[in-house]
Design a protein around this motif. Structure first.
Motif, PDB file in Angstrom:
ATOM      1  N   MET A   1       0.784  -0.969  -0.012  1.00 16.53           N
ATOM      2  CA  MET A   1       0.173  -0.312  -0.099  1.00 16.53           C
ATOM      3  C   MET A   1       0.475   1.511  -0.207  1.00 16.53           C
ATOM      4  N   GLU A   2       0.615   2.423  -0.766  1.00 19.03           N
ATOM      5  CA  GLU A   2       1.408   3.221  -1.086  1.00 19.03           C
ATOM      6  C   GLU A   2       0.700   3.992   0.075  1.00 19.03           C
ATOM      7  N   SER A   3       2.235   4.675   0.452  1.00 19.54           N
ATOM      8  CA  SER A   3       2.183   5.540   1.736  1.00 19.54           C
ATOM      9  C   SER A   3       0.959   7.251   2.005  1.00 19.54           C
ATOM     10  N   ILE A   4       0.558   7.541   2.355  1.00 17.12           N
ATOM     11  CA  ILE A   4      -0.163   8.436   2.652  1.00 17.12           C
ATOM     12  C   ILE A   4       0.648  10.224   1.986  1.00 17.12           C
ATOM     13  N   ARG A   5       0.567  10.981   1.179  1.00 13.33           N
ATOM     14  CA  ARG A   5       1.116  11.448   1.268  1.00 13.33           C
ATOM     15  C   ARG A   5       0.749  13.098   1.752  1.00 13.33           C
ATOM     16  N   ILE A   6       1.647  13.571   2.951  1.00 14.99           N
ATOM     17  CA  ILE A   6       1.122  15.267   3.482  1.00 14.99           C
ATOM     18  C   ILE A   6       1.718  16.300   3.222  1.00 14.99           C
ATOM     19  N   LEU A   7       0.869  17.167   2.837  1.00 20.30           N
ATOM     20  CA  LEU A   7       1.289  18.697   2.985  1.00 20.30           C
ATOM     21  C   LEU A   7       1.160  19.768   4.184  1.00 20.30           C
ATOM     22  N   LEU A   8       2.919  19.181   5.171  1.00 17.83           N
ATOM     23  CA  LEU A   8       2.479  20.429   6.159  1.00 17.83           C
ATOM     24  C   LEU A   8       2.363  21.908   5.866  1.00 17.83           C
ATOM     25  N   VAL A   9       1.476  22.752   6.533  1.00 17.81           N
ATOM     26  CA  VAL A   9       0.973  24.465   6.526  1.00 17.81           C
ATOM     27  C   VAL A   9       1.312  24.983   7.523  1.00 17.81           C
ATOM     28  N   ASP A  10       2.623  25.322   7.981  1.00 19.84           N
ATOM     29  CA  ASP A  10       1.378  26.652   9.705  1.00 19.84           C
ATOM     30  C   ASP A  10       3.427  27.729   8.818  1.00 19.84           C
ATOM     31  N   ASP A  11       3.243  28.838   9.523  1.00 21.84           N
ATOM     32  CA  ASP A  11       3.817  30.425   9.844  1.00 21.84           C
ATOM     33  C   ASP A  11       4.741  29.965  10.555  1.00 21.84           C
ATOM     34  N   HIS A  12       4.878  29.133  11.445  1.00 24.91           N
ATOM     35  CA  HIS A  12       6.141  29.100  12.467  1.00 24.91           C
ATOM     36  C   HIS A  12       7.325  27.636  12.283  1.00 24.91           C
ATOM     37  N   ARG A  13       8.951  27.729  11.749  1.00 25.37           N
ATOM     38  CA  ARG A  13       8.902  26.732  11.214  1.00 25.37           C
ATOM     39  C   ARG A  13       9.289  26.203  12.564  1.00 25.37           C
ATOM     40  N   ALA A  14       9.391  26.669  13.792  1.00 25.98           N
ATOM     41  CA  ALA A  14       9.603  25.390  14.499  1.00 25.98           C
ATOM     42  C   ALA A  14       8.577  24.137  14.712  1.00 25.98           C
ATOM     43  N   VAL A  15       7.387  25.164  14.374  1.00 27.50           N
ATOM     44  CA  VAL A  15       6.210  24.253  14.361  1.00 27.50           C
ATOM     45  C   VAL A  15       6.334  22.890  13.826  1.00 27.50           C
ATOM     46  N   LEU A  16       6.708  22.978  12.505  1.00 24.73           N
ATOM     47  CA  LEU A  16       6.639  22.361  10.675  1.00 24.73           C
ATOM     48  C   LEU A  16       7.802  21.584  11.024  1.00 24.73           C
ATOM     49  N   GLU A  17       8.747  21.604  11.889  1.00 29.74           N
ATOM     50  CA  GLU A  17       9.937  20.688  12.166  1.00 29.74           C
ATOM     51  C   GLU A  17       9.537  19.765  12.664  1.00 29.74           C
ATOM     52  N   GLY A  18       8.835  20.597  14.142  1.00 27.79           N
ATOM     53  CA  GLY A  18       8.081  19.743  14.927  1.00 27.79           C
ATOM     54  C   GLY A  18       7.406  18.672  14.616  1.00 27.79           C
ATOM     55  N   PHE A  19       6.409  19.054  13.609  1.00 26.42           N
ATOM     56  CA  PHE A  19       5.298  18.196  13.171  1.00 26.42           C
ATOM     57  C   PHE A  19       6.043  17.194  11.767  1.00 26.42           C
ATOM     58  N   VAL A  20       7.164  17.399  11.392  1.00 25.38           N
ATOM     59  CA  VAL A  20       8.271  17.005  10.738  1.00 25.38           C
ATOM     60  C   VAL A  20       8.261  15.304  11.083  1.00 25.38           C
ATOM     61  N   ALA A  21       9.123  15.611  12.048  1.00 22.72           N
ATOM     62  CA  ALA A  21       9.670  14.366  13.242  1.00 22.72           C
ATOM     63  C   ALA A  21       8.733  13.655  14.060  1.00 22.72           C
ATOM     64  N   ARG A  22       7.612  14.579  14.236  1.00 25.70           N
ATOM     65  CA  ARG A  22       6.560  13.154  14.370  1.00 25.70           C
ATOM     66  C   ARG A  22       6.254  12.558  13.491  1.00 25.70           C
ATOM     67  N   ILE A  23       6.159  13.200  11.833  1.00 24.48           N
ATOM     68  CA  ILE A  23       5.002  12.319  11.560  1.00 24.48           C
ATOM     69  C   ILE A  23       6.043  10.759  11.176  1.00 24.48           C
ATOM     70  N   GLU A  24       6.755  11.947  10.527  1.00 28.34           N
ATOM     71  CA  GLU A  24       8.257  11.310   9.431  1.00 28.34           C
ATOM     72  C   GLU A  24       8.578  10.103   9.284  1.00 28.34           C
ATOM     73  N   ASN A  25       8.595   9.167  10.588  1.00 24.81           N
ATOM     74  CA  ASN A  25       9.283   8.094  10.867  1.00 24.81           C
ATOM     75  C   ASN A  25       7.757   6.985  11.268  1.00 24.81           C
ATOM     76  N   GLU A  26       6.365   7.557  10.663  1.00 19.46           N
ATOM     77  CA  GLU A  26       5.358   6.447  10.859  1.00 19.46           C
ATOM     78  C   GLU A  26       4.938   6.098   9.335  1.00 19.46           C
ATOM     79  N   THR A  27       5.067   4.542   9.894  1.00 20.81           N
ATOM     80  CA  THR A  27       4.217   3.487   8.834  1.00 20.81           C
ATOM     81  C   THR A  27       3.214   3.947   7.895  1.00 20.81           C
TER      82      THR A  27
END
Length: 213
Positions: A1-27
């Motif tokens: 099954m193909e991965s769900i492709r996600i676009l994260l949108v937030d005007d705070h870079r630190a918030v973006l980086e935090g959510f990328v870190a939370r999500i990127e290793n999830e199967t």
């Protein structure tokens, strides 16, 4: 099954980086890209072709509500899941009427965030617990047209309950052994009979009339 492709949108870079870190290793999930405002999100959607957009409301250039409307009009296949700190009813109603598929708060657990992403990707509507409470807690005191009772068939009532529990039309079709087109017909008939316009109003109707107990 193909991965769900996600676009994260937030005007705070630190918030973006935090959510990328939370999500990127999830199967099953892939962070396809990020954006810092609505205008950039629309441009990056063309570039990265995401399945789901996780987006804040308060952003410069183009806010989340206006951006959601533009996704609805120009990228209807991309699901928008609002991810924000705002939990008041006015915000939630504006967002859902603009075409968003879900609304979760930034302090939800990673598990709930993943569940929300998967739910909207499958075509369901998702509200986190706190946003649901904010949306419906004062519904009994709000003045709107009287709800019509005892006008739904047994099958329509069943479909309404399953919709209100967050099931997509595809899942409902599997549950009831009917086609997706039949489910969509039931949904339209329910809205017509009850004078409702959105999935959020269908959920509200179910709660007010104790159909989910």
């Amino acid at each position: 099954m193909e991965s769900i492709r996600i676009l994260l949108v937030d005007d705070h870079r630190a918030v973006l980086e935090g959510f990328v870190a939370r999500i990127e290793n999830e199967t099953g999930l892939t962070v396809a890209g990020t954006a810092v405002n609505g205008a950039e999100a629309l441009e990056n959607a063309k570039l990265y072709k995401p399945d789901v957009v996780l987006m804040d409301i308060s952003m410069p250039v183009l806010n989340g509500i206006e951006t959601t409307k533009m996704f609805r009009d120009h990228h209807p296949d991309i699901k928008v899941l609002i991810l924000t700190m705002h939990d008041n009813r006015e915000y939630i109603q504006q967002v859902m009427s603009s075409g968003a598929s879900g609304y979760i708060l930034k302090d939800v657990s990673l598990e709930e965030m993943i569940n929300a992403i998967k739910a909207v990707h499958e075509g369901a509507t998702y509200f986190c617990q706190n946003s649901s409470k904010a949306l419906f807690e004062s519904s009994a005191n709000r003045k709107r047209s009287e709800y019509k009772k005892d006008v739904l068939s047994q099958r329509e009532t069943t479909v309404l309950i399953l919709v209100s529990k967050g099931l997509s039309s595809r899942k409902i079709g599997q549950e009831l052994d009917i086609s997706v087109r039949t489910v969509e017909t039931h949904r339209q008939n329910i809205k017509h009979k009850l004078d409702l316009s959105t999935t959020a109003e269908m959920v509200e109707y179910s709660i007010k009339n104790n159909l989910l107990n």
